[in-house]
Design an enzyme around this catalytic site. Sequence first.
Site, PDB file in Angstrom:
ATOM      1  N   PHE A  15       3.156  13.160  26.124  1.00  0.00           N
ATOM      2  CA  PHE A  15       4.554  12.863  25.809  1.00  0.00           C
ATOM      3  C   PHE A  15       5.431  14.132  25.817  1.00  0.00           C
ATOM      4  O   PHE A  15       6.358  14.252  26.622  1.00  0.00           O
ATOM      5  CB  PHE A  15       4.588  12.134  24.451  1.00  0.00           C
ATOM      6  N   ILE A  16       5.103  15.090  24.972  1.00  0.00           N
ATOM      7  CA  ILE A  16       5.928  16.311  24.931  1.00  0.00           C
ATOM      8  C   ILE A  16       5.755  17.093  26.235  1.00  0.00           C
ATOM      9  O   ILE A  16       6.722  17.588  26.821  1.00  0.00           O
ATOM     10  CB  ILE A  16       5.562  17.206  23.721  1.00  0.00           C
ATOM     11  N   ASP A  35      -4.637  18.581  32.647  1.00  0.00           N
ATOM     12  CA  ASP A  35      -4.703  17.488  31.677  1.00  0.00           C
ATOM     13  C   ASP A  35      -5.925  16.634  31.999  1.00  0.00           C
ATOM     14  O   ASP A  35      -6.216  16.383  33.169  1.00  0.00           O
ATOM     15  CB  ASP A  35      -3.426  16.640  31.779  1.00  0.00           C
ATOM     16  N   ASN A  36      -6.650  16.185  30.982  1.00  0.00           N
ATOM     17  CA  ASN A  36      -7.824  15.339  31.253  1.00  0.00           C
ATOM     18  C   ASN A  36      -7.486  13.847  31.202  1.00  0.00           C
ATOM     19  O   ASN A  36      -8.363  13.005  31.335  1.00  0.00           O
ATOM     20  CB  ASN A  36      -8.977  15.657  30.286  1.00  0.00           C
ATOM     21  N   LEU A  80      -0.471  22.843  25.257  1.00  0.00           N
ATOM     22  CA  LEU A  80      -0.178  21.668  24.433  1.00  0.00           C
ATOM     23  C   LEU A  80      -1.390  20.749  24.296  1.00  0.00           C
ATOM     24  O   LEU A  80      -1.399  19.861  23.445  1.00  0.00           O
ATOM     25  CB  LEU A  80       0.958  20.845  25.063  1.00  0.00           C
ATOM     26  N   THR A  99     -12.013  19.869  20.731  1.00  0.00           N
ATOM     27  CA  THR A  99     -10.912  20.042  21.687  1.00  0.00           C
ATOM     28  C   THR A  99      -9.912  21.057  21.159  1.00  0.00           C
ATOM     29  O   THR A  99      -9.480  21.965  21.871  1.00  0.00           O
ATOM     30  CB  THR A  99     -10.180  18.698  21.927  1.00  0.00           C
ATOM     31  N   ALA A 121       0.807  25.437  20.936  1.00  0.00           N
ATOM     32  CA  ALA A 121       1.455  24.372  20.166  1.00  0.00           C
ATOM     33  C   ALA A 121       0.633  24.084  18.921  1.00  0.00           C
ATOM     34  O   ALA A 121      -0.549  23.772  18.992  1.00  0.00           O
ATOM     35  CB  ALA A 121       1.560  23.113  21.017  1.00  0.00           C
ATOM     36  N   TYR A 153      -8.006  17.794  11.305  1.00  0.00           N
ATOM     37  CA  TYR A 153      -6.978  18.058  12.310  1.00  0.00           C
ATOM     38  C   TYR A 153      -6.141  19.268  11.900  1.00  0.00           C
ATOM     39  O   TYR A 153      -5.978  20.225  12.672  1.00  0.00           O
ATOM     40  CB  TYR A 153      -6.095  16.813  12.496  1.00  0.00           C
TER      41      TYR A 153
END
Length: 327
Positions: A15-16, A35-36, A80, A99, A121, A153
């Site tokens: 999204f961002i 990106d995966n 990100l 991750t 980020a 997280y």
Amino acid sequence: MSARFDYLVTGGAGFIGSHLCEKLISTGKTVCVLDNLSTGHLSNLQSLLPLESFHFVQGSVLSADTVNDCVNMCSEVIHLAASVGVENVINKPVETIETNVNGTENILRAARLKNTKVLIASTSEVYGKSWEVPFQEDGDIVLGATSRNRWSYACSKALDEFLALAYSSSYNLPVVVCRFFNTVGPRQSGRYGMVLPRFINQALTQKPITVFGNGTQTRCFSLVSEVVDCALALLNAPEALGKVINIGSTDEITILELARRVREISGSDSEIVIVPYEEAYPEGFEDMQRRVPNVSRLVSLTGISPQADINTIINQIIESGIPEGAQ
Ligand code: UDP
């Protein structure tokens, strides 16, 4: 050999990330995305994929080789890629931690080889249960017990920050750490738990709008286009190097009031229902009661901060339509 692309954006199909890529391309920059596609979608990059100034690599930040190759091709890195959303954090704890921690480690190691500038980020989650509102970057962070999975997280992102700052102080790596607060806007999916796309989707489909807890908890929502502008301004601010900077709106709203606004603006007849936390979340979850950024550091470094008010934001999301797969 000079870099093939101006920017590497990891998580660029998210999204961002996709909004950030659009902004960069619209200002004449060249962009490579890694990106995966675990939570990101190629459809977010629809307008960019055909362009020569844009390149997409499907791969994981957990692969050091892939990360090295991508970082080598680019002049600057915007990292990100991360596990996002409350649902992922609760249901896939190992993946979330690995991750977030190993991915960032790979990025920083690769960036160090050529002293490549990196934006890492981070998130307002790192403030945890702190009551020192508004949150200041150098304020204490207050996390819950390790038996409560939710905090993994925040802790993984806090470790990312420590590592980034350590690369800055130990190796002089040019690094900026941004703590994003609740960022919303067109294309955000409610699938991973995010409240505003969920409310809008519920309102537009005449389903009950589900307010968790008693609805007195507050958040500050900022529009993704403004958040992206702030992040890019920080990347270009030499004084931001080696610092952690909040990016968010200071316009605080309760979740119950948010539900009412969504209902009103969308002209929906949906009822607003209160869902106790025990029903909304698995055991071990703790919600944050208030989350407001102090943005004085952001403003002093860039002169800007997110300004769009919540009604404007809700209108903009409704006009853009609900993304596929939203819940
Ligand atoms: N929330 C809610 N209904 C929903 C989804 C979320 O009331 O359908 C609440 C959630 O409990 C939290 C707030 O909205 O208090 C923001 O949740 P979100 O997951 O969007 O972001 P975060 O908690 O990370 O700020």
